[in-house]
Design an enzyme around this catalytic site. Structure first.
Site, PDB file in Angstrom:
ATOM      1  N   ARG A  15      23.177  44.267  37.499  1.00 27.88           N
ATOM      2  CA  ARG A  15      22.593  44.112  38.827  1.00 27.88           C
ATOM      3  C   ARG A  15      22.686  45.437  39.602  1.00 27.88           C
ATOM      4  O   ARG A  15      21.707  46.144  39.759  1.00 27.88           O
ATOM      5  CB  ARG A  15      23.295  42.975  39.606  1.00 27.88           C
ATOM      6  CG  ARG A  15      22.507  42.446  40.807  1.00 27.88           C
ATOM      7  CD  ARG A  15      22.512  43.316  42.059  1.00 27.88           C
ATOM      8  NE  ARG A  15      23.852  43.558  42.597  1.00 27.88           N
ATOM      9  CZ  ARG A  15      24.094  44.350  43.634  1.00 27.88           C
ATOM     10  NH1 ARG A  15      23.090  44.987  44.242  1.00 27.88           N
ATOM     11  NH2 ARG A  15      25.324  44.561  44.058  1.00 27.88           N
ATOM     12  N   ASP A  16      23.873  45.800  40.038  1.00 26.33           N
ATOM     13  CA  ASP A  16      24.030  47.000  40.854  1.00 26.33           C
ATOM     14  C   ASP A  16      23.561  48.230  40.083  1.00 26.33           C
ATOM     15  O   ASP A  16      22.997  49.165  40.650  1.00 26.33           O
ATOM     16  CB  ASP A  16      25.489  47.155  41.266  1.00 26.33           C
ATOM     17  CG  ASP A  16      25.677  48.158  42.412  1.00 26.33           C
ATOM     18  OD1 ASP A  16      24.716  48.371  43.157  1.00 26.33           O
ATOM     19  OD2 ASP A  16      26.778  48.731  42.532  1.00 26.33           O
ATOM     20  N   HIS A 206      35.384  49.061  44.719  1.00 29.58           N
ATOM     21  CA  HIS A 206      34.079  49.386  44.117  1.00 29.58           C
ATOM     22  C   HIS A 206      33.809  50.877  44.367  1.00 29.58           C
ATOM     23  O   HIS A 206      33.462  51.273  45.473  1.00 29.58           O
ATOM     24  CB  HIS A 206      33.032  48.492  44.791  1.00 29.58           C
ATOM     25  CG  HIS A 206      31.624  48.671  44.320  1.00 29.58           C
ATOM     26  ND1 HIS A 206      30.955  47.700  43.600  1.00 29.58           N
ATOM     27  CD2 HIS A 206      30.727  49.676  44.481  1.00 29.58           C
ATOM     28  CE1 HIS A 206      29.725  48.100  43.342  1.00 29.58           C
ATOM     29  NE2 HIS A 206      29.558  49.303  43.862  1.00 29.58           N
ATOM     30  N   HIS A 208      32.046  54.697  43.385  1.00 29.76           N
ATOM     31  CA  HIS A 208      30.985  55.469  42.738  1.00 29.76           C
ATOM     32  C   HIS A 208      31.555  56.841  42.379  1.00 29.76           C
ATOM     33  O   HIS A 208      32.456  57.336  43.053  1.00 29.76           O
ATOM     34  CB  HIS A 208      29.770  55.589  43.668  1.00 29.76           C
ATOM     35  CG  HIS A 208      28.947  54.337  43.693  1.00 29.76           C
ATOM     36  ND1 HIS A 208      27.680  54.248  43.185  1.00 29.76           N
ATOM     37  CD2 HIS A 208      29.246  53.096  44.148  1.00 29.76           C
ATOM     38  CE1 HIS A 208      27.220  53.018  43.327  1.00 29.76           C
ATOM     39  NE2 HIS A 208      28.147  52.291  43.925  1.00 29.76           N
ATOM     40  N   CYS A 239      22.058  54.355  44.786  1.00 30.53           N
ATOM     41  CA  CYS A 239      21.624  53.568  45.936  1.00 30.53           C
ATOM     42  C   CYS A 239      20.477  54.290  46.620  1.00 30.53           C
ATOM     43  O   CYS A 239      20.617  55.441  47.008  1.00 30.53           O
ATOM     44  CB  CYS A 239      22.789  53.386  46.911  1.00 30.53           C
ATOM     45  SG  CYS A 239      22.341  52.526  48.425  1.00 30.53           S
ATOM     46  N   ASN A 248      27.985  53.950  39.581  1.00 30.36           N
ATOM     47  CA  ASN A 248      29.321  53.372  39.671  1.00 30.36           C
ATOM     48  C   ASN A 248      30.246  54.064  38.678  1.00 30.36           C
ATOM     49  O   ASN A 248      29.807  54.700  37.729  1.00 30.36           O
ATOM     50  CB  ASN A 248      29.267  51.890  39.296  1.00 30.36           C
ATOM     51  CG  ASN A 248      28.514  51.060  40.310  1.00 30.36           C
ATOM     52  OD1 ASN A 248      29.066  50.633  41.313  1.00 30.36           O
ATOM     53  ND2 ASN A 248      27.230  50.837  40.060  1.00 30.36           N
TER      54      ASN A 248
END
Lengths: 285, 285
Positions: A15-16, A206, A208, A239, A248
């Site tokens: 997803r991300d 989370h 990056h 993003c 990530n």
């Protein structure tokens, strides 16, 4: 140095990691990725987003991916940015949903075209509905350290959105260094304070890897007592509303480090390393 | 989490970084690199090696580079693996020399074709002579965590070589994760123990980024009280006797992280970032 016996790694690559890929990725390839991730041993994977396909065309096969995840027996997460998305997720029996909000007003407006307050008003109803449907709810707090538009984000700003999400009933809060500008000291201090402020809340980190210090940030978060981490196979991600942000933290690098430290992830690092090249092949970056 | 107010970064790119480059790099280019590094603010740079040119042809201009470093007013380090090398270094007034030894017997034999004991016998005389000449002496301990031939290297093995080097009078000991296989937990524990064992000794941490966890290892070493780190501009480096090993931790990434944490390096991170591409252009990797 504190090293917990065990941590949970939540894979967010499907997803991300993939949502902003400019070239469409077939559902078949996504399924292959998810199946192979499941084989690595994840107990949770974020596989889909029910955002309107107009905004994120890459996620337009959410129902199909959700059904596939279900068939695999996975506990999977799906993003539901609004009531309409939630209803779609309920219809296909998604077990865990996620909502996201920026800790900075400017980012929230650019990312989801709403003020923080308007987002929270929507999420109050949404989370209530999701909880009634028996769903586990994750609340993402993006740009929880720095914002590409506003610069440093204060603890106050992060606390405010966390407070609302907790009041609404989220089961966990995911603190995101969305543009990868945090550093180990700030990570340590912020997670320590958030856990002091919200002692009953389960936090996820989370990171990056924009500045190559994602793994160092993980070490700092571990010292602050965090034991849940998002990561993305092959370091997929980025993003569109965060200029210069890269992917990530790579799952295979994170798991490799933790396992070498004697911290159990219950994941197969060799399979992850093999899967990493396939994951990278899906990305046009 | 402990963050010291200040750390010392020792740049090793011109020597450790370039020594194994297969294509000759002109003295002019090396001088350009050293001059620009000096402009970044380093108080110490390892610029040359007096190893016989038959073994490391890339370092055959050691005298010229040493004289240039002197003219710049630099406090520079040069490698002197044997008495002959030391005499050359004394002749051009090198202020700081370094000797190196592997903590693992097999590596030491492959790397310098001698047993650890034979190396130590030579270094006893060498260090005595260097100290008499007023030189500062660094002792490198390579493969201080893992060895590509023997696997895990014990604290005992590292302690033994440290003990001898300290007895011979070295001014600092540089503990090297030469093949980049250490992890933050091991780094923390090993540095803590070494400092307990040798309380008067000044230790330096030297990490390679093979597994992408060099910065995480730096955070661990900081927690153990280490405040001196080697690094290499652009992440230059590698080791011919360490299969698969990649370069040193990149100076610009290390300094960026430390400065963001409020830990002073007294280096100009913007100049370092600019210099990084030039450094990489010197490498054929």
């Amino acid at each position: 140095m504190y090293v917990p016996k065990e941590v949970e790694i939540i894979e967010v690559g499907p997803r991300d990691g993939l949502q902003n890929e400019p070239i469409p990725i077939s559902s078949a390839k996504k399924k292959q990725l998810i199946r192979r991730l499941a084989d690595c041993g994840f107990s949770r994977i974020e596989t889909a987003s029910f955002v309107h396909p107009k905004w994120v065309p890459q996620m337009s096969d959410a129902e199909e991916i959700a059904r596939f995840s279900q068939e695999l027996g996975l506990t999977y997460l799906a993003l539901t940015p609004n009531m309409k998305a939630l209803e779609r997720a309920i219809f296909v029996h998604v077990p865990q949903i996620a909502v996201f909000i920026g800790a900075s007003e400017t980012f929230n407006r650019k990312n989801i075209n709403r003020s923080i307050n308007d987002s929270l008003t929507e999420y109050k109803r949404l989370i209530e509905r999701a909880k009634k449907a028996g769903m586990f709810v994750r609340g993402y707090v993006s740009m929880a350290f720095f914002c590409p538009y506003e610069g440093a984000v204060s603890l106050e700003q992060v606390r405010n959105v966390c407070e609302s999400l907790i009041k609404f009933g989220v089961d966990e809060i995911d603190i995101g260094d969305t543009n990868g500008q945090a550093n180990p000291r700030l990570v340590y201090e912020r997670f320590l304070k958030l856990q002091e402020l919200f002692q009953e809340t389960s936090f996820v980190a989370h990171f990056h890897d924009t500045e190559k210090m994602a793994l160092a940030n993980v070490i700092a978060a571990l010292q602050a007592g965090i034991t849940k981490f998002d990561s993305s196979i092959g370091g997929l991600g980025g993003c569109p509303f965060s200029p210069g942000a890269t992917g990530n933290v790579a799952t295979e690098e994170l798991v490799n480090m933790l396992e070498k430290m004697g911290c159990e992830t219950n994941l197969n690092v060799d399979l992850l390393k093999q899967l990493s090249s396939f994951a990278k092949s899906l990305s046009s970056r």
